[in-house]
Design an enzyme around this catalytic site. Structure first.
Site, PDB file in Angstrom:
ATOM      1  N   LEU A  75       0.802  -1.218   0.000  1.00  0.00           N
ATOM      2  CA  LEU A  75       0.000   0.000   0.000  1.00  0.00           C
ATOM      3  C   LEU A  75       0.841   1.277   0.000  1.00  0.00           C
ATOM      4  O   LEU A  75       0.305   2.375   0.172  1.00  0.00           O
ATOM      5  CB  LEU A  75      -0.968  -0.010   1.184  1.00  0.00           C
ATOM      6  CG  LEU A  75      -1.943  -1.194   1.179  1.00  0.00           C
ATOM      7  CD1 LEU A  75      -2.814  -1.174   2.421  1.00  0.00           C
ATOM      8  CD2 LEU A  75      -2.792  -1.207  -0.087  1.00  0.00           C
ATOM      9  N   CYS A  76       2.159   1.144  -0.194  1.00  0.00           N
ATOM     10  CA  CYS A  76       3.032   2.320  -0.292  1.00  0.00           C
ATOM     11  C   CYS A  76       2.875   2.972  -1.660  1.00  0.00           C
ATOM     12  O   CYS A  76       2.756   2.293  -2.675  1.00  0.00           O
ATOM     13  CB  CYS A  76       4.495   1.920  -0.133  1.00  0.00           C
ATOM     14  SG  CYS A  76       5.107   2.037   1.520  1.00  0.00           S
ATOM     15  N   MET A 112       9.012   4.639   5.165  1.00  0.00           N
ATOM     16  CA  MET A 112       9.130   3.256   4.684  1.00  0.00           C
ATOM     17  C   MET A 112      10.341   3.090   3.784  1.00  0.00           C
ATOM     18  O   MET A 112      11.020   2.064   3.832  1.00  0.00           O
ATOM     19  CB  MET A 112       7.851   2.818   3.965  1.00  0.00           C
ATOM     20  CG  MET A 112       6.643   2.709   4.872  1.00  0.00           C
ATOM     21  SD  MET A 112       6.923   1.696   6.352  1.00  0.00           S
ATOM     22  CE  MET A 112       7.357   0.135   5.626  1.00  0.00           C
ATOM     23  N   GLU A 113      10.633   4.092   2.975  1.00  0.00           N
ATOM     24  CA  GLU A 113      11.794   4.009   2.090  1.00  0.00           C
ATOM     25  C   GLU A 113      13.092   3.930   2.895  1.00  0.00           C
ATOM     26  O   GLU A 113      13.990   3.149   2.564  1.00  0.00           O
ATOM     27  CB  GLU A 113      11.809   5.209   1.139  1.00  0.00           C
ATOM     28  CG  GLU A 113      10.763   5.136   0.044  1.00  0.00           C
ATOM     29  CD  GLU A 113       9.316   5.366   0.485  1.00  0.00           C
ATOM     30  OE1 GLU A 113       8.406   5.117  -0.332  1.00  0.00           O
ATOM     31  OE2 GLU A 113       9.084   5.796   1.638  1.00  0.00           O
ATOM     32  N   ASP A 127      23.827 -11.773   3.441  1.00  0.00           N
ATOM     33  CA  ASP A 127      23.971 -12.644   2.275  1.00  0.00           C
ATOM     34  C   ASP A 127      25.431 -12.777   1.853  1.00  0.00           C
ATOM     35  O   ASP A 127      25.900 -13.879   1.557  1.00  0.00           O
ATOM     36  CB  ASP A 127      23.148 -12.095   1.108  1.00  0.00           C
ATOM     37  CG  ASP A 127      23.247 -12.965  -0.122  1.00  0.00           C
ATOM     38  OD1 ASP A 127      23.021 -14.198  -0.003  1.00  0.00           O
ATOM     39  OD2 ASP A 127      23.551 -12.437  -1.210  1.00  0.00           O
TER      40      ASP A 127
END
Length: 163
Positions: A75-76, A112-113, A127
């Site tokens: 929903l961003c 959010m970013e 990783d």
């Protein structure tokens, strides 16, 4: 407490309508911590990893992730960001602190970013280093500061300083 903005009156998920919001300068800063063995930390710091410069790859991954947040979080809003930076700090021999800053002049915030940037940077470190240290852990993904918009300026207060 405010209502959740991503649900309508009937409880259905929705993308927030930002059409009537004012365009303002918006900023967010987030952080994360990757805990690891001292040897792993030294290897990253000295650039001795066989896969190359771990921090540069993690920086690029974080910046790319910030730009793709609208594709990752359902929903961003997809945003054309003005600036994204990802930085690293070794505060001791077993912890890598990751910081992201995101800026935009727009109708919605960039928290959010910034959070996605530090998360993906931390995952990239994991990783690249899991072959030498599977006990690494990612902690404290959090918003540190945000400004702009209707909700105003927020700065995380730390227990030690009260700031």
């Amino acid at each position: 407490m405010n209502q959740f903005t991503h649900f309508d009156d009937s409880g259905s998920a929705r993308m927030v309508d930002v059409g009537d919001k004012q365009v303002t300068a918006r900023y967010a800063r987030a952080s994360a911590v990757v805990c690891m063995a001292s040897e792993t930390c030294a290897m990253i710091r000295e650039g001795g990893h066989s896969k190359g410069d771990v921090l540069q790859v993690a920086r690029i991954a974080g910046i790319t992730a910030a730009k793709r947040t609208g594709d990752l979080i359902p929903l961003c809003h997809p945003l054309g960001l003005d600036a994204v930076s990802v930085d690293f700090e070794f505060r001791d021999s077993q912890r890598l602190h990751i910081f992201a800053e995101v800026k935009i002049t727009g109708k919605t915030g960039v928290e959010m970013e910034a959070l996605v940037a530090v998360s993906v940077s931390a995952l990239t470190v994991y990783d690249m280093c899991k072959s030498v240290d599977r006990r690494m852990c990612i902690n404290q993904v959090q918003l540190e500061e945000k400004s702009g918009g209707r909700s105003g300026h927020y700065v995380r207060q730390t227990e030690a300083t009260g700031k």
